[in-house]
Motif scaffolding. Structure first.
Motif, PDB file in Angstrom:
ATOM      1  N   LYS A  55      20.355 -17.416 -55.330  1.00 54.20           N
ATOM      2  CA  LYS A  55      19.209 -17.432 -54.419  1.00 54.20           C
ATOM      3  C   LYS A  55      19.338 -18.634 -53.489  1.00 54.20           C
ATOM      4  O   LYS A  55      19.459 -19.772 -53.942  1.00 54.20           O
ATOM      5  CB  LYS A  55      17.905 -17.522 -55.194  1.00 54.20           C
ATOM      6  N   PRO A  56      19.315 -18.399 -52.170  1.00 55.95           N
ATOM      7  CA  PRO A  56      19.425 -19.515 -51.227  1.00 55.95           C
ATOM      8  C   PRO A  56      18.263 -20.499 -51.371  1.00 55.95           C
ATOM      9  O   PRO A  56      17.125 -20.097 -51.571  1.00 55.95           O
ATOM     10  CB  PRO A  56      19.383 -18.826 -49.859  1.00 55.95           C
ATOM     11  N   ASP A  57      18.573 -21.770 -51.269  1.00 59.48           N
ATOM     12  CA  ASP A  57      17.572 -22.825 -51.379  1.00 59.48           C
ATOM     13  C   ASP A  57      17.275 -23.378 -49.988  1.00 59.48           C
ATOM     14  O   ASP A  57      18.113 -24.074 -49.398  1.00 59.48           O
ATOM     15  CB  ASP A  57      18.082 -23.943 -52.288  1.00 59.48           C
ATOM     16  N   PRO A  58      16.104 -23.090 -49.438  1.00 58.36           N
ATOM     17  CA  PRO A  58      15.805 -23.550 -48.079  1.00 58.36           C
ATOM     18  C   PRO A  58      15.705 -25.065 -47.960  1.00 58.36           C
ATOM     19  O   PRO A  58      15.867 -25.609 -46.871  1.00 58.36           O
ATOM     20  CB  PRO A  58      14.449 -22.889 -47.782  1.00 58.36           C
ATOM     21  N   LEU A  59      15.468 -25.742 -49.052  1.00 60.06           N
ATOM     22  CA  LEU A  59      15.329 -27.202 -49.009  1.00 60.06           C
ATOM     23  C   LEU A  59      16.659 -27.906 -48.734  1.00 60.06           C
ATOM     24  O   LEU A  59      16.677 -29.115 -48.510  1.00 60.06           O
ATOM     25  CB  LEU A  59      14.689 -27.713 -50.302  1.00 60.06           C
ATOM     26  N   THR A  60      17.761 -27.169 -48.741  1.00 58.08           N
ATOM     27  CA  THR A  60      19.060 -27.760 -48.416  1.00 58.08           C
ATOM     28  C   THR A  60      19.340 -27.760 -46.919  1.00 58.08           C
ATOM     29  O   THR A  60      20.288 -28.393 -46.478  1.00 58.08           O
ATOM     30  CB  THR A  60      20.204 -27.022 -49.137  1.00 58.08           C
ATOM     31  N   ALA A  61      18.532 -27.059 -46.140  1.00 56.68           N
ATOM     32  CA  ALA A  61      18.757 -26.958 -44.686  1.00 56.68           C
ATOM     33  C   ALA A  61      18.494 -28.298 -44.020  1.00 56.68           C
ATOM     34  O   ALA A  61      17.468 -28.933 -44.253  1.00 56.68           O
ATOM     35  CB  ALA A  61      17.864 -25.883 -44.085  1.00 56.68           C
ATOM     36  N   GLN A  62      19.424 -28.725 -43.189  1.00 56.05           N
ATOM     37  CA  GLN A  62      19.285 -29.969 -42.443  1.00 56.05           C
ATOM     38  C   GLN A  62      18.974 -29.709 -40.967  1.00 56.05           C
ATOM     39  O   GLN A  62      18.551 -30.612 -40.260  1.00 56.05           O
ATOM     40  CB  GLN A  62      20.572 -30.794 -42.547  1.00 56.05           C
ATOM     41  N   THR A  63      19.232 -28.484 -40.503  1.00 55.72           N
ATOM     42  CA  THR A  63      18.987 -28.125 -39.110  1.00 55.72           C
ATOM     43  C   THR A  63      18.306 -26.763 -39.053  1.00 55.72           C
ATOM     44  O   THR A  63      18.315 -26.012 -40.040  1.00 55.72           O
ATOM     45  CB  THR A  63      20.305 -28.042 -38.311  1.00 55.72           C
ATOM     46  N   ALA A  64      17.765 -26.444 -37.895  1.00 53.99           N
ATOM     47  CA  ALA A  64      17.140 -25.133 -37.701  1.00 53.99           C
ATOM     48  C   ALA A  64      18.168 -24.017 -37.875  1.00 53.99           C
ATOM     49  O   ALA A  64      17.875 -22.971 -38.460  1.00 53.99           O
ATOM     50  CB  ALA A  64      16.489 -25.059 -36.325  1.00 53.99           C
ATOM     51  N   ALA A  65      19.381 -24.241 -37.386  1.00 55.37           N
ATOM     52  CA  ALA A  65      20.430 -23.219 -37.516  1.00 55.37           C
ATOM     53  C   ALA A  65      20.750 -22.952 -38.989  1.00 55.37           C
ATOM     54  O   ALA A  65      20.938 -21.802 -39.395  1.00 55.37           O
ATOM     55  CB  ALA A  65      21.684 -23.661 -36.764  1.00 55.37           C
TER      56      ALA A  65
END
Length: 166
Positions: A55-65
């Motif tokens: 399951k992808p973890d959105p909290l790992t995103a550093q940018t909008a992309a």
């Protein structure tokens, strides 16, 4: 415009037609036009196998992309429902074309779309909380702090009118 009595007659006729069709289906099930559908999947997707956290973890995103890429992966993790199916599950909170454009973009989608998307992908309350926290973090990170002054303004040269020139 139809007269009230004519409208009542048409409604009664439609009800009789529906009742007749239902009766025919009861007595002649093979003659019906309905196709048997596969059993519906449970609303909540099953957990990943032990040792696999897919399951992808959105909290790992550093940018909008990166956030949008994780949304695409989350849709796949949820069984890759069609855009139209997601719209239906989200009770038309967004359009299929809006979702398609948002998932192709590298810009942060609106929070309302993220909320409805996570819910439509069968996300739990914890999933929704993680996605919205990540969205807020990214949105706030790219917002200019109020204490930061605006860039200096350069004065434009004034135009000299030909009739006043020496």
């Amino acid at each position: 415009m139809a007269k009230p009595t004519q409208a009542r007659r048409e409604t009664a006729q439609a009800l009789r037609h529906r009742e007749q069709r239902q009766e025919d289906e009861l007595h002649h099930p093979r003659a019906t036009r309905r196709q048997e559908l596969p059993p519906e999947l449970p609303f909540q997707p099953p957990d990943d196998a032990d040792g696999y956290l897919l399951k992808p973890d959105p909290l790992t995103a550093q940018t909008a992309a990166e956030f949008v890429e994780l949304m695409r992966l989350y849709r796949i993790w949820a069984g890759e429902p069609s855009y139209r199916e997601l719209v239906k599950r989200a009770r038309n909170a967004f359009g299929a074309s809006t979702l398609c454009e948002a998932l192709k973009s590298t810009h942060l989608p609106p929070e309302k779309l993220v909320r409805a998307f996570v819910w439509a992908c069968t996300g739990s309350h914890e999933d929704l909380q993680a996605w919205i926290t990540a969205w807020r973090w990214l949105r706030m990170r790219h917002q200019r702090p109020q204490s930061q002054p605006l860039a200096p303004v350069t004065a434009l040269p004034t135009a000299v009118r030909p009739d006043t020139a020496y």
